[in-house]
Scaffold this motif. Structure first.
Motif, short mmCIF file in Angstrom:
data_model
loop_
_atom_site.label_atom_id
_atom_site.label_comp_id
_atom_site.label_asym_id
_atom_site.label_seq_id
_atom_site.Cartn_x
_atom_site.Cartn_y
_atom_site.Cartn_z
N ARG A 88 0.83 -1.20 0.00
CA ARG A 88 0.00 0.00 0.00
C ARG A 88 0.87 1.26 0.00
N GLN A 89 1.93 1.26 0.81
CA GLN A 89 2.83 2.43 0.86
C GLN A 89 3.49 2.66 -0.50
N ARG A 90 3.93 1.61 -1.14
CA ARG A 90 4.56 1.77 -2.47
C ARG A 90 3.56 2.29 -3.50
N ALA A 91 2.35 1.77 -3.43
CA ALA A 91 1.33 2.24 -4.37
C ALA A 91 1.05 3.72 -4.18
N GLU A 92 0.98 4.18 -2.94
CA GLU A 92 0.75 5.60 -2.67
C GLU A 92 1.94 6.44 -3.13
N GLN A 93 3.15 5.91 -3.03
CA GLN A 93 4.33 6.66 -3.47
C GLN A 93 4.32 6.90 -4.97
N GLY A 126 1.62 7.18 -6.76
CA GLY A 126 0.42 7.94 -7.14
C GLY A 126 -0.84 7.11 -7.27
N ARG A 161 -4.18 5.21 -5.77
CA ARG A 161 -5.01 5.37 -4.58
C ARG A 161 -6.06 4.27 -4.58
N PRO A 162 -6.65 4.01 -3.46
CA PRO A 162 -7.64 2.92 -3.38
C PRO A 162 -8.86 3.20 -4.24
#
Length: 118
Positions: free
Chosen positions: A92-97, A99, A101-102
């Motif tokens: 989840r942290q990598r995905a947010e980095q 760009g 989002r859920p």
């Protein structure tokens, strides 16, 4: 006509030596001892060669066991890294980095597929 007695005598000496060969081949006490020493020397050489071969294989086994230990530690470290990489919080942290989002509920779209193939 002259007869070469020297040549004849050398032939006779050769014949005498040939007849005395069994005398040379007869084994007396010293020859038995010499044969025994030679046999024991050969047996000792065989034992030494076998001992050397076993020692060499022992060192090779020891080296392979050390290498196995290193590889098992490396495997354990890789399994730990794999477990961390598969952590959902880390994903989840990598995905947010980057760009991402859920998915929001209003972004969902359902597609109805009929069972008759149309």
């Amino acid at each position: 006509m002259a007869i070469n007695t020297e040549r004849l005598s050398s032939i006779l000496r050769a014949r005498e030596r040939r007849l005395n060969i069994p005398h040379y081949l007869r084994l007396d006490g010293s020859r038995y001892l010499l044969a025994l020493v030679l046999f024991l020397s050969l047996m000792s050489l065989v034992v030494l060669l076998q001992t050397g071969a076993v020692a060499t294989q022992g060192y090779a086994i020891s080296d392979l066991q050390a290498e196995k230990t290193v590889l098992m530690r490396e495997r354990a470290q890789l399994q730990v890294r794999e477990a961390r990489a598969q952590s959902l919080t880390l994903i989840r942290q990598r995905a947010e980095q980057i760009g991402l989002r859920p998915l929001q509920p209003e972004q969902l779209r359902y597609l109805q597929i009929s069972s008759d193939g149309r």
